[in-house]
Design a protein around this motif. Structure first.
Motif, PDB file in Angstrom:
ATOM      1  N   ARG A 157      30.660  56.581  28.757  1.00 39.16           N
ATOM      2  CA  ARG A 157      30.558  58.029  28.950  1.00 39.16           C
ATOM      3  C   ARG A 157      29.133  58.602  29.346  1.00 39.16           C
ATOM      4  O   ARG A 157      28.239  57.779  29.042  1.00 39.16           O
ATOM      5  CB  ARG A 157      31.080  58.758  27.528  1.00 39.16           C
ATOM      6  N   ASP A 158      29.362  59.533  29.733  1.00 40.63           N
ATOM      7  CA  ASP A 158      27.831  60.187  30.386  1.00 40.63           C
ATOM      8  C   ASP A 158      27.186  60.495  29.136  1.00 40.63           C
ATOM      9  O   ASP A 158      27.675  60.801  27.949  1.00 40.63           O
ATOM     10  CB  ASP A 158      28.227  61.540  30.921  1.00 40.63           C
ATOM     11  N   GLU A 159      25.821  60.377  29.287  1.00 43.54           N
ATOM     12  CA  GLU A 159      24.921  60.689  28.249  1.00 43.54           C
ATOM     13  C   GLU A 159      25.210  62.356  27.829  1.00 43.54           C
ATOM     14  O   GLU A 159      25.367  63.298  28.648  1.00 43.54           O
ATOM     15  CB  GLU A 159      23.293  60.798  28.574  1.00 43.54           C
ATOM     16  N   GLY A 160      25.458  62.684  26.261  1.00 42.47           N
ATOM     17  CA  GLY A 160      25.494  63.654  25.973  1.00 42.47           C
ATOM     18  C   GLY A 160      27.204  64.160  25.691  1.00 42.47           C
ATOM     19  O   GLY A 160      27.456  65.304  25.300  1.00 42.47           O
ATOM     20  N   ALA A 161      27.938  63.358  26.520  1.00 45.14           N
ATOM     21  CA  ALA A 161      29.454  64.000  26.384  1.00 45.14           C
ATOM     22  C   ALA A 161      30.058  63.415  24.900  1.00 45.14           C
ATOM     23  O   ALA A 161      29.394  62.521  24.329  1.00 45.14           O
ATOM     24  CB  ALA A 161      30.235  62.856  27.476  1.00 45.14           C
TER      25      ALA A 161
END
Length: 108
Positions: free
Chosen positions: A49-53
């Motif tokens: 997943r995207d960083e911070g998601a």
């Protein structure tokens, strides 16, 4: 087509990933496939997943012909049996589940 998704937001207990997936496959999938009017069932397991998601280790994707078909499935005895069976899965999971319903646009 109506799509209902259950987003498992949180985390599977460390070391329980294989048991979690086996529980879904062996105990829950047969129940989900028995929902009246169900057209398709897919289980998605997170890869990255995207960083911070937020973490969604699993998403349950189900398809129905109409909102009426979905309503019938949600009121069926097998749905209530599956909710009871899901309690065993939640013993391996920290977080919560939320559901979203979509109208699938085909060919646009």
């Amino acid at each position: 087509m109506i799509i209902r998704q259950a987003f498992f937001e949180g985390s599977i207990h460390a070391g329980k990933e294989t048991a979690f997936k086996a529980y879904v496959e062996e105990k829950l999938m047969p129940m989900w496939l028995a929902f009246p009017g169900i057209r398709e069932v897919k289980v998605l397991y997170a890869v990255e997943r995207d960083e911070g998601a937020p973490p969604f280790p699993m998403v349950l994707w189900t398809a129905y012909d109409s909102r009426e078909a979905l309503a019938t499935a949600l009121e069926s005895p097998v749905r209530y049996e599956s909710r009871e069976m899901t309690k065993g899965l939640l013993e391996m999971f920290d977080g919560h589940i939320h559901h979203h319903v979509f109208d699938l646009a085909l060919g646009q």
